[in-house]
Enzyme design. Structure first.
Site, PDB file in Angstrom:
ATOM      1  N   LYS A   1       4.397   7.580  25.234  1.00  0.00           N
ATOM      2  CA  LYS A   1       5.860   8.186  25.006  1.00  0.00           C
ATOM      3  C   LYS A   1       6.976   8.331  26.207  1.00  0.00           C
ATOM      4  O   LYS A   1       7.975   8.040  26.056  1.00  0.00           O
ATOM      5  CB  LYS A   1       5.468   9.684  24.461  1.00  0.00           C
ATOM      6  CG  LYS A   1       4.644   9.883  23.322  1.00  0.00           C
ATOM      7  CD  LYS A   1       5.296   9.136  22.130  1.00  0.00           C
ATOM      8  CE  LYS A   1       6.430   9.560  21.345  1.00  0.00           C
ATOM      9  NZ  LYS A   1       6.855   8.741  20.269  1.00  0.00           N
TER      10      LYS A   1
ATOM     11  N   ALA B   1       8.680   6.149  14.214  1.00  0.00           N
ATOM     12  CA  ALA B   1       7.059   5.328  14.455  1.00  0.00           C
ATOM     13  C   ALA B   1       6.744   4.949  15.654  1.00  0.00           C
ATOM     14  O   ALA B   1       7.403   4.509  16.408  1.00  0.00           O
ATOM     15  CB  ALA B   1       7.067   3.918  13.675  1.00  0.00           C
TER      16      ALA B   1
ATOM     17  N   SER C   1      -1.688  16.560  15.270  1.00  0.00           N
ATOM     18  CA  SER C   1      -1.587  17.859  15.409  1.00  0.00           C
ATOM     19  C   SER C   1      -2.185  18.984  14.596  1.00  0.00           C
ATOM     20  O   SER C   1      -2.631  19.998  15.015  1.00  0.00           O
ATOM     21  CB  SER C   1       0.018  18.101  15.614  1.00  0.00           C
ATOM     22  OG  SER C   1       0.610  17.756  14.499  1.00  0.00           O
TER      23      SER C   1
ATOM     24  N   LYS D   1       0.764  -1.237  -0.110  1.00  0.00           N
ATOM     25  CA  LYS D   1       0.022   0.161   0.005  1.00  0.00           C
ATOM     26  C   LYS D   1       0.788   1.310   0.002  1.00  0.00           C
ATOM     27  O   LYS D   1       0.549   2.282  -0.727  1.00  0.00           O
ATOM     28  CB  LYS D   1      -1.017  -0.117   1.218  1.00  0.00           C
ATOM     29  CG  LYS D   1      -1.957   1.019   1.250  1.00  0.00           C
ATOM     30  CD  LYS D   1      -2.678   1.033   2.754  1.00  0.00           C
ATOM     31  CE  LYS D   1      -2.605   2.186   3.362  1.00  0.00           C
ATOM     32  NZ  LYS D   1      -3.215   2.012   4.543  1.00  0.00           N
TER      33      LYS D   1
HETATM   34  P1  NAP Z   1       1.726  10.105  12.099  1.00  0.00           P
HETATM   35  O1  NAP Z   1       1.920  10.910  10.856  1.00  0.00           O
HETATM   36  O2  NAP Z   1       0.576   9.490  12.680  1.00  0.00           O
HETATM   37  O3  NAP Z   1       3.217   8.905  11.822  1.00  0.00           O
HETATM   38  C1  NAP Z   1       2.951   7.923  12.607  1.00  0.00           C
HETATM   39  C2  NAP Z   1       3.676   6.797  11.982  1.00  0.00           C
HETATM   40  O4  NAP Z   1       4.029   5.747  13.062  1.00  0.00           O
HETATM   41  C3  NAP Z   1       3.199   6.292  10.869  1.00  0.00           C
HETATM   42  O5  NAP Z   1       4.261   6.005   9.955  1.00  0.00           O
HETATM   43  C4  NAP Z   1       2.705   4.895  11.489  1.00  0.00           C
HETATM   44  O6  NAP Z   1       2.617   4.089  10.274  1.00  0.00           O
HETATM   45  C5  NAP Z   1       3.826   4.573  12.320  1.00  0.00           C
HETATM   46  N1  NAP Z   1       3.201   3.603  13.007  1.00  0.00           N
HETATM   47  C6  NAP Z   1       1.965   3.529  14.026  1.00  0.00           C
HETATM   48  N2  NAP Z   1       1.885   2.539  14.573  1.00  0.00           N
HETATM   49  C7  NAP Z   1       2.598   1.577  14.198  1.00  0.00           C
HETATM   50  C8  NAP Z   1       2.791   0.232  14.249  1.00  0.00           C
HETATM   51  N3  NAP Z   1       2.418  -0.507  15.068  1.00  0.00           N
HETATM   52  N4  NAP Z   1       3.959  -0.384  13.481  1.00  0.00           N
HETATM   53  C9  NAP Z   1       4.593   0.452  12.619  1.00  0.00           C
HETATM   54  N5  NAP Z   1       4.499   1.619  12.357  1.00  0.00           N
HETATM   55  C10 NAP Z   1       3.483   2.081  13.210  1.00  0.00           C
HETATM   56  O7  NAP Z   1       2.511  11.117  13.242  1.00  0.00           O
HETATM   57  P2  NAP Z   1       3.481  12.004  13.532  1.00  0.00           P
HETATM   58  O8  NAP Z   1       3.075  13.252  13.965  1.00  0.00           O
HETATM   59  O9  NAP Z   1       4.463  12.032  12.305  1.00  0.00           O
HETATM   60  O10 NAP Z   1       4.353  11.255  14.632  1.00  0.00           O
HETATM   61  C11 NAP Z   1       5.613  10.667  14.509  1.00  0.00           C
HETATM   62  C12 NAP Z   1       6.384  10.416  15.946  1.00  0.00           C
HETATM   63  O11 NAP Z   1       6.517  11.743  16.187  1.00  0.00           O
HETATM   64  C13 NAP Z   1       5.638   9.623  16.868  1.00  0.00           C
HETATM   65  O12 NAP Z   1       6.453   9.263  17.681  1.00  0.00           O
HETATM   66  C14 NAP Z   1       4.893  10.855  17.682  1.00  0.00           C
HETATM   67  O13 NAP Z   1       4.564  10.355  19.048  1.00  0.00           O
HETATM   68  C15 NAP Z   1       5.942  11.784  17.753  1.00  0.00           C
HETATM   69  N6  NAP Z   1       5.360  13.127  18.000  1.00  0.00           N
HETATM   70  C16 NAP Z   1       4.503  13.799  17.103  1.00  0.00           C
HETATM   71  C17 NAP Z   1       4.097  15.178  17.432  1.00  0.00           C
HETATM   72  C18 NAP Z   1       3.035  15.777  16.819  1.00  0.00           C
HETATM   73  O14 NAP Z   1       2.378  16.812  17.281  1.00  0.00           O
HETATM   74  N7  NAP Z   1       2.694  15.414  15.558  1.00  0.00           N
HETATM   75  C19 NAP Z   1       4.411  15.854  18.829  1.00  0.00           C
HETATM   76  C20 NAP Z   1       5.514  15.062  19.389  1.00  0.00           C
HETATM   77  C21 NAP Z   1       5.758  13.857  19.045  1.00  0.00           C
HETATM   78  P3  NAP Z   1       0.973   3.909   9.376  1.00  0.00           P
HETATM   79  O15 NAP Z   1       1.314   4.665   8.381  1.00  0.00           O
HETATM   80  O16 NAP Z   1       0.974   2.568   9.286  1.00  0.00           O
HETATM   81  O17 NAP Z   1      -0.095   4.298  10.628  1.00  0.00           O
END
Ligand code: NAP
Length: 339
Positions: A156, A81, A196, A38
């Protein structure tokens, strides 16, 4: 210093930006996705000129399958991830277990092939919760799990603690550090927007008619990715064991709305200007999950400083106003909101 870096979660908002910056600097990138059939076509479309410099592997946080291939030949890992859902799951282990197990799995496989640089995408969620008496935080603070925190915050915090304990016990010569972003905004690439970004979407598309009395810290996805890349490239002694919060500043939602009005007035027609009384949030909380989530944040300042990161990694964050403007313009340009 180009080499090969594994970026886990290449389909994600932050993962995608990290890949973008690494490819632009000449690195070869391995990335993991949950469903290669995908996701690979989408990734190939985004980085159409990368060719062999981008390799896509299927690997889930909850299974060993695919990880040995993904780490082979890499010099560093950016472990991005982790589950980041919009809602709150019934069972916290839906988030805590994959966050912790996935991090430990990535560390184990990295260590098994002698990778010496590992950057974990942690979060301000591991810094600034469970301390009702405090409103300013920095890289030295840790979320207090004993206070009882929502599942994502717990996931986290547990994952970062587990990673640090594992490295100390099993790979003391691995150079490990974390990047701890606050709420991440900035240009979006496609319609699969991160949780976010939904906040800015809701401010400009008219889905919140009144502004709740809450605020958040803002960071730009380009700065979050740059912090990862710099943490990979910096001398070991500069980054080993470090925590790098990325945060430009704390903003009330009403200030975000005002920024949209000032910087992108053409898209501000539906932006609310009147405040939502706190009692209304509390009344609606039992019926609306979004209100339930913000109820505990009403009036709270939770200001996380990113100064340490700017000082140690040597770059200046994009202003929060610029980030909000760029978020709005890209949401509109991609047709994701009708403002
Ligand atoms: P996102 O776009 O939802 O990305 C999350 C990623 O993790 C996606 O690639 C998802 O894959 C993958 N994932 C989730 N569960 C998984 C699993 N069981 N096995 C393999 N992959 C998995 O969110 P993001 O904002 O980019 O967040 C990325 C990181 O930054 C995370 O660790 C999050 O906690 C951290 N973070 C984000 C923010 C924010 O505000 N965005 C702030 C602080 C920290 P799929 O596409 O297959 O779902």
């Amino acid at each position: 210093m180009a080499g090969t870096v594994l970026v886990t979660g290449g389909t994600g908002y932050i993962g995608g930006e990290v890949i973008d910056q690494l490819l632009a600097k000449g690195y070869t990138v391995h990335t993991t996705v949950r469903n290669r059939a995908k996701s690979e076509p989408k990734l190939r479309q985004r980085w159409a000129t990368a060719g062999d410099r981008l390799k896509v592997f299927q690997a889930d946080l909850m299974s060993d399958e695919g990880w040995a291939e993904a780490v082979k030949g890499c010099n560093a890992v950016a472990h991005v991830a982790s589950p980041f859902p919009i809602g709150v799951p019934k069972d916290k282990d839906e988030l805590v277990v994959p966050a912790r197990e996935g991090t430990l799995r990535a560390l184990r496989f990295a260590n098994s092939v002698g990778i010496k640089r590992f950057v974990q995408t942690s979060s301000a969620a591991a810094i600034a919760y469970g301390h009702p008496e405090k409103d300013h935080f920095d890289h030295t603070d840790w979320t207090n799990l004993d206070a009882g925190v929502p599942p994502y915050i717990e996931s986290k915090t547990v994952a970062e603690r587990a990673a640090r304990d594992w490295v100390a016990a099993n790979a003391p010569d691995m150079v490990f550090c974390s990047v701890n972003p606050v709420a991440v905004f900035g240009p979006v690439y496609d319609d699969d927007v991160s949780t976010s970004i939904e906040i800015v979407k809701k401010v400009i598309d008219g889905s919140i008619p009144l502004i709740p009395n809450m605020g958040i810290c803002v960071t730009d996805v380009r700065d979050v990715a740059e912090a990862h890349v710099r943490a990979i490239e910096a001398p070991a002694e500069q980054v080993a064991g470090e925590r790098f919060p990325t945060s430009e500043k704390f903003m009330w939602i009403r200030e975000m709305a005002e920024t949209v009005r000032q910087r992108t007035p053409e898209y501000a027609k539906k932006v609310p200007s009147r405040p939502m009384p706190d009692f209304m949030v509390k009344l609606l909380a039992p019926f609306m999950p979004e209100m339930k989530q913000i109820k505990g944040e009403l009036g709270n300042v939770r200001d996380v400083s990113g100064k340490h990161t700017e000082d140690v990694l040597g770059f200046k964050f994009i202003s929060a106003e610029q980030t909000i403007e760029d978020t709005v313009r890209s949401l509109v340009a991609k047709g994701l909101v009708k403002a």
